[in-house]
Motif scaffolding. Structure first.
Motif, mmCIF file in Angstrom:
data_model
loop_
_atom_site.group_PDB
_atom_site.id
_atom_site.type_symbol
_atom_site.label_atom_id
_atom_site.label_comp_id
_atom_site.label_asym_id
_atom_site.label_seq_id
_atom_site.Cartn_x
_atom_site.Cartn_y
_atom_site.Cartn_z
ATOM 1 N N ARG A 91 0.756 -1.072 0.111
ATOM 2 C CA ARG A 91 0.020 -0.073 -0.027
ATOM 3 C C ARG A 91 1.039 1.222 0.168
ATOM 4 O O ARG A 91 1.895 1.144 0.693
ATOM 5 C CB ARG A 91 -0.959 0.003 1.254
ATOM 6 C CG ARG A 91 -1.701 -1.226 1.420
ATOM 7 C CD ARG A 91 -2.541 -0.995 2.624
ATOM 8 N NE ARG A 91 -1.504 -1.268 3.696
ATOM 9 C CZ ARG A 91 -1.914 -1.150 5.266
ATOM 10 N NH1 ARG A 91 -3.143 -1.254 5.482
ATOM 11 N NH2 ARG A 91 -0.824 -1.013 6.084
ATOM 12 N N ALA A 92 0.246 2.297 -0.617
ATOM 13 C CA ALA A 92 0.906 3.787 -0.387
ATOM 14 C C ALA A 92 0.515 4.456 0.619
ATOM 15 O O ALA A 92 -0.802 4.472 0.666
ATOM 16 C CB ALA A 92 0.723 4.322 -1.692
ATOM 17 N N VAL A 101 -3.589 3.694 0.196
ATOM 18 C CA VAL A 101 -4.036 3.243 -1.174
ATOM 19 C C VAL A 101 -3.370 2.124 -1.606
ATOM 20 O O VAL A 101 -2.302 2.080 -1.594
ATOM 21 C CB VAL A 101 -3.957 4.649 -2.101
ATOM 22 C CG1 VAL A 101 -4.198 4.231 -3.619
ATOM 23 C CG2 VAL A 101 -4.652 5.813 -1.669
ATOM 24 N N LYS A 102 -4.411 1.059 -2.052
ATOM 25 C CA LYS A 102 -4.079 -0.108 -2.722
ATOM 26 C C LYS A 102 -4.783 -0.529 -3.897
ATOM 27 O O LYS A 102 -5.994 -0.117 -3.885
ATOM 28 C CB LYS A 102 -3.840 -1.123 -1.657
ATOM 29 C CG LYS A 102 -5.394 -1.809 -1.182
ATOM 30 C CD LYS A 102 -5.217 -2.794 -0.113
ATOM 31 C CE LYS A 102 -6.331 -3.141 0.324
ATOM 32 N NZ LYS A 102 -6.649 -4.403 1.242
ATOM 33 N N TYR A 137 -8.894 1.669 -7.233
ATOM 34 C CA TYR A 137 -7.781 1.735 -6.059
ATOM 35 C C TYR A 137 -8.799 1.756 -4.814
ATOM 36 O O TYR A 137 -9.823 2.408 -4.983
ATOM 37 C CB TYR A 137 -6.967 2.937 -5.733
ATOM 38 C CG TYR A 137 -5.680 2.842 -6.653
ATOM 39 C CD1 TYR A 137 -4.528 2.214 -6.311
ATOM 40 C CD2 TYR A 137 -5.839 3.638 -7.726
ATOM 41 C CE1 TYR A 137 -3.533 2.057 -7.153
ATOM 42 C CE2 TYR A 137 -4.824 3.727 -8.705
ATOM 43 C CZ TYR A 137 -3.625 2.959 -8.117
ATOM 44 O OH TYR A 137 -2.599 2.875 -9.151
ATOM 45 N N ASP A 138 -8.574 0.954 -3.929
ATOM 46 C CA ASP A 138 -9.207 0.872 -2.598
ATOM 47 C C ASP A 138 -8.454 1.854 -1.638
ATOM 48 O O ASP A 138 -7.537 2.113 -1.502
ATOM 49 C CB ASP A 138 -9.054 -0.330 -1.885
ATOM 50 C CG ASP A 138 -10.086 -1.664 -2.559
ATOM 51 O OD1 ASP A 138 -10.971 -1.044 -3.440
ATOM 52 O OD2 ASP A 138 -10.180 -2.678 -2.233
ATOM 53 N N VAL A 139 -9.232 2.525 -0.724
ATOM 54 C CA VAL A 139 -8.686 3.492 0.167
ATOM 55 C C VAL A 139 -9.376 3.249 1.418
ATOM 56 O O VAL A 139 -10.446 3.031 1.832
ATOM 57 C CB VAL A 139 -9.424 5.116 -0.262
ATOM 58 C CG1 VAL A 139 -8.865 6.103 0.898
ATOM 59 C CG2 VAL A 139 -8.756 5.272 -1.795
ATOM 60 N N ILE A 140 -8.248 3.365 2.386
ATOM 61 C CA ILE A 140 -8.696 3.276 3.859
ATOM 62 C C ILE A 140 -8.020 4.209 4.481
ATOM 63 O O ILE A 140 -6.939 4.707 4.235
ATOM 64 C CB ILE A 140 -7.931 1.862 4.474
ATOM 65 C CG1 ILE A 140 -8.337 0.583 3.732
ATOM 66 C CG2 ILE A 140 -8.037 1.885 5.840
ATOM 67 C CD1 ILE A 140 -7.446 -0.597 3.846
ATOM 68 N N ALA A 141 -8.896 4.990 5.248
ATOM 69 C CA ALA A 141 -8.497 6.275 5.836
ATOM 70 C C ALA A 141 -8.878 6.604 7.201
ATOM 71 O O ALA A 141 -10.015 6.105 7.751
ATOM 72 C CB ALA A 141 -8.900 7.570 5.023
#
Length: 173
Positions: A48-49, A64-65, A104-108
């Motif tokens: 992931r970034a 972001v992945k 992209y999937d986003v985890i925040a």
């Protein structure tokens, strides 16, 4: 011909122009163009970034992945956390500019500020993380102005004032 003979044989500015044109045409300039990105891809152990986004008093930590376009913010889906469609539009802007909708999937995780500031912080974090994941997209995201942190914050209240700048109501008598 030596330099002294060249100077002596030039009697006119016209002759000087002809000599200069011959000398420049002999030299050919070939620019070197590199296709390699200026920056390297920065990923963590899970592929992931990561980036931090900030807006007003809100701070967002964003990962972001590659995936299907799923957003999880503070453990909830984006439709639940950002109920207003305008806020969801704001956080999707970096992907639309880069042409990566749903890629992209986003985890925040977001803390501080209000919903609008939090949406701006998530947008800033997504743009930073996207530029770290795909360095080639940095130019398009930067041109849209998403990599720059918006420095505007609420001005502090001063003593002797009702708010930051507003005075108390004046009474003559």
């Amino acid at each position: 011909m030596s330099d002294t003979e060249t100077v002596q044989s030039l009697s006119d500015l016209k002759d000087l122009g002809e000599v200069a044109a011959v000398e420049t045409s002999e030299e050919t300039f070939t620019p070197v163009v590199s296709n390699a990105p200026l920056r390297e891809q920065q990923l963590d152990a899970y592929g992931r970034a990561y980036a931090t986004g900030r807006r007003k008093d809100a701070v967002a930590r964003v990962w972001v992945k590659p995936g299907t376009g799923k957003f999880i913010i503070n453990g909830r889906d984006q439709e639940v956390y950002f109920a207003r469609p305008t806020l969801r539009l704001v956080i999707n802007q970096p992907f639309q500019v880069a042409g990566r909708d749903g890629a992209y999937d986003v985890i925040a995780t977001v803390k501080g500020g209000g919903l609008s500031g939090q949406a701006g912080a998530v947008k800033h974090g997504i743009a930073q993380a996207l530029a770290k994941y795909e360095p080639a997209l940095r130019a398009s995201v930067k041109a849209a102005g998403f990599l720059t942190r918006d420095p505007r914050v609420v001005e502090r209240k001063k003593y002797g004032r009702a708010k930051a700048r507003r005075s108390f109501q004046f009474s003559k008598r």
